[in-house]
Design a protein around this motif. Structure first.
Motif, PDB file in Angstrom:
ATOM      1  N   PRO A  38       0.812  -1.232   0.000  1.00 29.96           N
ATOM      2  CA  PRO A  38       0.000   0.000   0.000  1.00 29.96           C
ATOM      3  C   PRO A  38       0.836   1.268   0.000  1.00 29.96           C
ATOM      4  O   PRO A  38       0.382   2.305  -0.483  1.00 29.96           O
ATOM      5  CB  PRO A  38      -0.845  -0.127   1.287  1.00 29.96           C
ATOM      6  N   SER A  39       2.058   1.193   0.490  1.00 32.44           N
ATOM      7  CA  SER A  39       2.894   2.400   0.506  1.00 32.44           C
ATOM      8  C   SER A  39       3.337   2.803  -0.901  1.00 32.44           C
ATOM      9  O   SER A  39       3.905   3.877  -1.085  1.00 32.44           O
ATOM     10  CB  SER A  39       4.112   2.193   1.412  1.00 32.44           C
ATOM     11  N   THR A  40       3.073   1.959  -1.889  1.00 31.75           N
ATOM     12  CA  THR A  40       3.404   2.328  -3.275  1.00 31.75           C
ATOM     13  C   THR A  40       2.241   3.009  -3.988  1.00 31.75           C
ATOM     14  O   THR A  40       2.366   3.367  -5.155  1.00 31.75           O
ATOM     15  CB  THR A  40       3.784   1.067  -4.106  1.00 31.75           C
ATOM     16  N   HIS A  41       1.086   3.190  -3.318  1.00 30.65           N
ATOM     17  CA  HIS A  41      -0.110   3.663  -4.035  1.00 30.65           C
ATOM     18  C   HIS A  41      -0.115   5.155  -4.341  1.00 30.65           C
ATOM     19  O   HIS A  41      -0.606   5.582  -5.383  1.00 30.65           O
ATOM     20  CB  HIS A  41      -1.369   3.307  -3.236  1.00 30.65           C
ATOM     21  N   ASP A  42       0.382   5.961  -3.411  1.00 27.22           N
ATOM     22  CA  ASP A  42       0.311   7.414  -3.540  1.00 27.22           C
ATOM     23  C   ASP A  42       1.189   7.887  -4.703  1.00 27.22           C
ATOM     24  O   ASP A  42       2.415   7.761  -4.665  1.00 27.22           O
ATOM     25  CB  ASP A  42       0.779   8.040  -2.220  1.00 27.22           C
ATOM     26  N   ALA A  43       0.529   8.449  -5.718  1.00 31.08           N
ATOM     27  CA  ALA A  43       1.277   8.854  -6.920  1.00 31.08           C
ATOM     28  C   ALA A  43       2.221  10.027  -6.662  1.00 31.08           C
ATOM     29  O   ALA A  43       3.047  10.357  -7.517  1.00 31.08           O
ATOM     30  CB  ALA A  43       0.305   9.214  -8.045  1.00 31.08           C
ATOM     31  N   SER A  44       2.091  10.665  -5.506  1.00 29.85           N
ATOM     32  CA  SER A  44       3.029  11.749  -5.179  1.00 29.85           C
ATOM     33  C   SER A  44       4.084  11.286  -4.175  1.00 29.85           C
ATOM     34  O   SER A  44       4.902  12.086  -3.720  1.00 29.85           O
ATOM     35  CB  SER A  44       2.275  12.968  -4.627  1.00 29.85           C
ATOM     36  N   GLY A  45       4.071  10.014  -3.834  1.00 23.65           N
ATOM     37  CA  GLY A  45       5.056   9.485  -2.895  1.00 23.65           C
ATOM     38  C   GLY A  45       6.334   9.075  -3.604  1.00 23.65           C
ATOM     39  O   GLY A  45       6.556   9.382  -4.770  1.00 23.65           O
ATOM     40  N   GLY A  46       7.165   8.367  -2.886  1.00 23.00           N
ATOM     41  CA  GLY A  46       8.421   7.899  -3.487  1.00 23.00           C
ATOM     42  C   GLY A  46       9.328   9.058  -3.862  1.00 23.00           C
ATOM     43  O   GLY A  46       9.323  10.101  -3.220  1.00 23.00           O
ATOM     44  N   ARG A  47      10.085   8.872  -4.918  1.00 24.22           N
ATOM     45  CA  ARG A  47      11.005   9.932  -5.377  1.00 24.22           C
ATOM     46  C   ARG A  47      11.088   9.878  -6.891  1.00 24.22           C
ATOM     47  O   ARG A  47      10.912   8.825  -7.501  1.00 24.22           O
ATOM     48  CB  ARG A  47      12.396   9.741  -4.763  1.00 24.22           C
ATOM     49  N   GLU A  48      11.332  11.052  -7.458  1.00 20.24           N
ATOM     50  CA  GLU A  48      11.504  11.123  -8.910  1.00 20.24           C
ATOM     51  C   GLU A  48      12.964  10.891  -9.264  1.00 20.24           C
ATOM     52  O   GLU A  48      13.855  11.450  -8.634  1.00 20.24           O
ATOM     53  CB  GLU A  48      11.070  12.492  -9.429  1.00 20.24           C
ATOM     54  N   VAL A  49      13.195  10.075 -10.279  1.00 22.73           N
ATOM     55  CA  VAL A  49      14.562   9.750 -10.687  1.00 22.73           C
ATOM     56  C   VAL A  49      14.640   9.817 -12.212  1.00 22.73           C
ATOM     57  O   VAL A  49      13.705   9.406 -12.907  1.00 22.73           O
ATOM     58  CB  VAL A  49      14.957   8.310 -10.253  1.00 22.73           C
ATOM     59  N   LEU A  50      15.737  10.323 -12.703  1.00 23.36           N
ATOM     60  CA  LEU A  50      15.939  10.322 -14.155  1.00 23.36           C
ATOM     61  C   LEU A  50      16.138   8.888 -14.645  1.00 23.36           C
ATOM     62  O   LEU A  50      16.858   8.100 -14.012  1.00 23.36           O
ATOM     63  CB  LEU A  50      17.182  11.138 -14.519  1.00 23.36           C
ATOM     64  N   VAL A  51      15.522   8.566 -15.767  1.00 19.04           N
ATOM     65  CA  VAL A  51      15.712   7.234 -16.358  1.00 19.04           C
ATOM     66  C   VAL A  51      17.198   6.985 -16.622  1.00 19.04           C
ATOM     67  O   VAL A  51      17.699   5.877 -16.431  1.00 19.04           O
ATOM     68  CB  VAL A  51      14.883   7.099 -17.649  1.00 19.04           C
ATOM     69  N   GLU A  52      17.914   8.031 -17.031  1.00 23.50           N
ATOM     70  CA  GLU A  52      19.348   7.884 -17.316  1.00 23.50           C
ATOM     71  C   GLU A  52      20.108   7.432 -16.061  1.00 23.50           C
ATOM     72  O   GLU A  52      21.043   6.638 -16.145  1.00 23.50           O
ATOM     73  CB  GLU A  52      19.937   9.209 -17.822  1.00 23.50           C
ATOM     74  N   GLU A  53      19.692   7.950 -14.907  1.00 28.96           N
ATOM     75  CA  GLU A  53      20.347   7.559 -13.661  1.00 28.96           C
ATOM     76  C   GLU A  53      20.079   6.082 -13.360  1.00 28.96           C
ATOM     77  O   GLU A  53      20.981   5.325 -12.988  1.00 28.96           O
ATOM     78  CB  GLU A  53      19.830   8.447 -12.523  1.00 28.96           C
ATOM     79  N   LEU A  54      18.813   5.677 -13.543  1.00 30.62           N
ATOM     80  CA  LEU A  54      18.486   4.267 -13.325  1.00 30.62           C
ATOM     81  C   LEU A  54      19.215   3.374 -14.334  1.00 30.62           C
ATOM     82  O   LEU A  54      19.628   2.256 -14.013  1.00 30.62           O
ATOM     83  CB  LEU A  54      16.972   4.050 -13.419  1.00 30.62           C
ATOM     84  N   ALA A  55      19.363   3.873 -15.555  1.00 30.45           N
ATOM     85  CA  ALA A  55      20.077   3.090 -16.572  1.00 30.45           C
ATOM     86  C   ALA A  55      21.530   2.863 -16.160  1.00 30.45           C
ATOM     87  O   ALA A  55      22.096   1.786 -16.380  1.00 30.45           O
ATOM     88  CB  ALA A  55      20.001   3.797 -17.925  1.00 30.45           C
ATOM     89  N   ARG A  56      22.134   3.889 -15.552  1.00 30.07           N
ATOM     90  CA  ARG A  56      23.515   3.716 -15.085  1.00 30.07           C
ATOM     91  C   ARG A  56      23.574   2.686 -13.949  1.00 30.07           C
ATOM     92  O   ARG A  56      24.474   1.832 -13.911  1.00 30.07           O
ATOM     93  CB  ARG A  56      24.093   5.068 -14.633  1.00 30.07           C
ATOM     94  N   GLU A  57      22.580   2.753 -13.023  1.00 27.51           N
ATOM     95  CA  GLU A  57      22.538   1.756 -11.935  1.00 27.51           C
ATOM     96  C   GLU A  57      22.353   0.350 -12.516  1.00 27.51           C
ATOM     97  O   GLU A  57      22.936  -0.623 -12.049  1.00 27.51           O
ATOM     98  CB  GLU A  57      21.380   2.052 -10.977  1.00 27.51           C
ATOM     99  N   MET A  58      21.513   0.278 -13.557  1.00 27.27           N
ATOM    100  CA  MET A  58      21.242  -1.014 -14.194  1.00 27.27           C
ATOM    101  C   MET A  58      22.504  -1.580 -14.835  1.00 27.27           C
ATOM    102  O   MET A  58      22.785  -2.775 -14.753  1.00 27.27           O
ATOM    103  CB  MET A  58      20.154  -0.816 -15.266  1.00 27.27           C
ATOM    104  N   ALA A  59      23.270  -0.709 -15.458  1.00 25.49           N
ATOM    105  CA  ALA A  59      24.522  -1.151 -16.100  1.00 25.49           C
ATOM    106  C   ALA A  59      25.488  -1.700 -15.050  1.00 25.49           C
ATOM    107  O   ALA A  59      26.151  -2.722 -15.270  1.00 25.49           O
ATOM    108  CB  ALA A  59      25.153   0.017 -16.866  1.00 25.49           C
TER     109      ALA A  59
END
Ligand code: SF4
Length: 187
Positions: A38-59
């Motif tokens: 349920p803590s994932t439901h709020d569309a204003s929760g969590g944090r915004e991250v650039l896809v490019e940043e996640l792509a670097r983490e993925m690499a």
């Protein structure tokens, strides 16, 4: 492009075949009774991250042995354009792709960017979580959900062999439970 995420994990073994980079997207309006996140439901929760940043983490995760990207949530299809960008990044790295969605595959086809997401997935676990049909095996939370093999990258047995739960210890010493049946550990 930015996506709103609840959490990420570089190397999970309980969110699809093999070791996987997992992105739990933030935001879900589907309201399945008994939802475990349920803590994932709020569309204003969590944090915004650039896809490019996640792509670097993925690499980096791939270098460390993760073979694929798993999108979970929250509801990945409620940020479908971001999901497409993340899946493209995974594919560019030669990683496999899997997503959990509360929408059925037919509903996804009718959503904006839905077909774009499907075209980039090897495996989709689809459908609402129905607590009265609780199953918690082989990545399916409930019996109504289906494992859709959208490419020939994995066999059904590969997906069904995923452990139902795992426990991780973060660098700060925090215990993290994940998987389709985290209650198995909580008990
Ligand atoms: S779709 Fe997933 S995150 Fe959304 S309410 Fe249902 S189980 Fe929870």
């Amino acid at each position: 492009m930015k996506v709103r995420v609840h959490a990420t994990e570089a190397r999970s073994r309980a969110n699809g075949p093999g070791a996987r980079f997992v992105v739990w997207m933030q935001g879900c309006t589907l309201g399945c009774p008994g939802c475990f996140n349920p803590s994932t439901h709020d569309a204003s929760g969590g944090r915004e991250v650039l896809v490019e940043e996640l792509a670097r983490e993925m690499a980096r995760a791939k270098e460390a042995g993760s073979e694929g990207l798993s999108l979970s949530g929250g509801e990945p299809l409620q940020q479908a354009a971001g999901a497409v960008a993340l899946l493209d990044a995974a594919r560019a790295l030669g990683m496999s792709t899997l997503a959990f969605s509360g929408y059925t595959i037919d509903e996804i086809r009718a959503l904006p960017h839905g077909n774009d997401v499907l075209a980039r997935l090897d495996v989709l676990i689809d459908g609402r979580y129905v607590s009265t049909e609780r199953l918690a095996t082989g990545l399916r939370g409930s019996a109504n959900q289906r494992i859709q093999l959208l490419t020939d990258r994995y066999k059904l047995a590969d997906v069904e062999a995923t452990p139902v739960a795992e426990i991780r210890i973060s660098t700060s010493g925090e215990l993290i439970l994940t998987g389709v049946n985290p209650l198995k550990i909580r008990r």
